[in-house]
Design an enzyme around this catalytic site. Sequence first.
Site, PDB file in Angstrom:
ATOM      1  N   THR A 175       0.856  -1.186   0.000  1.00 48.25           N
ATOM      2  CA  THR A 175       0.000   0.000   0.000  1.00 48.25           C
ATOM      3  C   THR A 175       0.891   1.235   0.000  1.00 48.25           C
ATOM      4  OG1 THR A 175      -1.838  -1.089   1.110  1.00 48.25           O
ATOM      5  CG2 THR A 175      -1.735   1.296   1.282  1.00 48.25           C
ATOM      6  N   HIS A 190      -8.066   4.498  -2.512  1.00 53.34           N
ATOM      7  CA  HIS A 190      -8.241   3.971  -1.150  1.00 53.34           C
ATOM      8  C   HIS A 190      -9.706   4.104  -0.721  1.00 53.34           C
ATOM      9  CE1 HIS A 190      -5.425   2.660   2.169  1.00 53.34           C
ATOM     10  NE2 HIS A 190      -6.585   2.655   2.805  1.00 53.34           N
ATOM     11  N   GLY A 221     -13.506  -3.932  -0.961  1.00 48.74           N
ATOM     12  CA  GLY A 221     -13.150  -3.947   0.453  1.00 48.74           C
ATOM     13  C   GLY A 221     -14.326  -3.801   1.384  1.00 48.74           C
TER      14      GLY A 221
END
Length: 390
Positions: free
Chosen positions: A157, A280, A334
């Site tokens: 990341t 993100h 996610g």
Amino acid sequence: MPQHLNARDFRQAAKRRLPKSLFEYIDRGAEDERALARLRESLDAIEMVPSVLTGHRERDLRTEILGREQAMPLIVAPTALAGLVSHQGEAKIARAASRLGIPVCVSTQSVTTVEEVAAGAPGADIWFQLYMWKDRRLSKALLERVAAAGVRNLVITADTPASPKREYNRRNGFSIPFEYSPRSVIDVAMHPRWFFGVLMRYLTTTGMPSYGHYPQEFRGAVTRPSIAEAVRLENLLNWEDVRQIRSWWQGKIVIKGVLSAADARKAREMEADAIVVSSHGARNLDVAPPPATILPRIVEAVGQDMEVLADSGVMRGSDVLKYVGLGAKAVMVGRLPLWGLAADGEAGADRLLSILRDEMDLTLCMLGLERPADCASAILSTERFSHGHN
């Protein structure tokens, strides 16, 4: 359980089940959350034109990702503290992903260790996400553990050089490490199903949840008042660190958080095997562009030399196909598996991922296409939402 028919149904169930502070930590964005709004708008703006009378009997969702055939172009993204959403949540998500034939990426900051996930989900295709610690030796030792657990793909990341400004966390009394306050105690007390089904199960078995991958001498409950300097997340990560990680790691490397063609080319120079074009989930930088607006340019810059993945904002199977139509090989999700976990544990995660698969299949059918990769021909135009970032 009430019948949940789509991701938004599961989101509402998660909102009821989880303490407000934990739900908003998962669900919301950064600062004024304009990037979060633009993220949804960017995907909604994409239209796809069907080809009629094609007569395809069935669709084939299978996709090769980093040299391995997967059942569909979907990957479960790494998410911190999934084990707080449901008891041993990381292993539950891994089993659900395995049944559906897709990879799952375990986070450095998961509650359940990668070894425990591998043992609890035999046969799962497990990836690992790395947040580098200040003490590089500890990170190297962690990667040795990860490799020994059978992991082949490492996701670095790259888009979190500082803690984002999420003001709702402050208002909710939510922090990592957790801090007790009257507000947080009341919040938990108002969600007894979560308290008894998750927190009490840890307290009566393994104790207060902790970051499972932290070295034993630094491993403490998520309520501990401070984090040792050695395991603070490295905020000065740079391309030379990627080169060093490349020397440590024998498997494939994915750089997550790329939003420019220039950085994509740099990742290629560093011999990364893939990148993830990602904002993100609009959780970090409120002025960041939506991935869909710059994905075509990045694919044009490096798509012949490395695999390009994407994530952020997916709510429907059609969103996955939009990213694939713009050039992504596969898409990470996610928040959605976490909402499934919160709603109904492992069965909820399984159901939500299955819904995405079924929506992809139906969308392909309606478009008259056989495979996700065919979606490029159906994208109407990207000109009206593409900003041409370099």
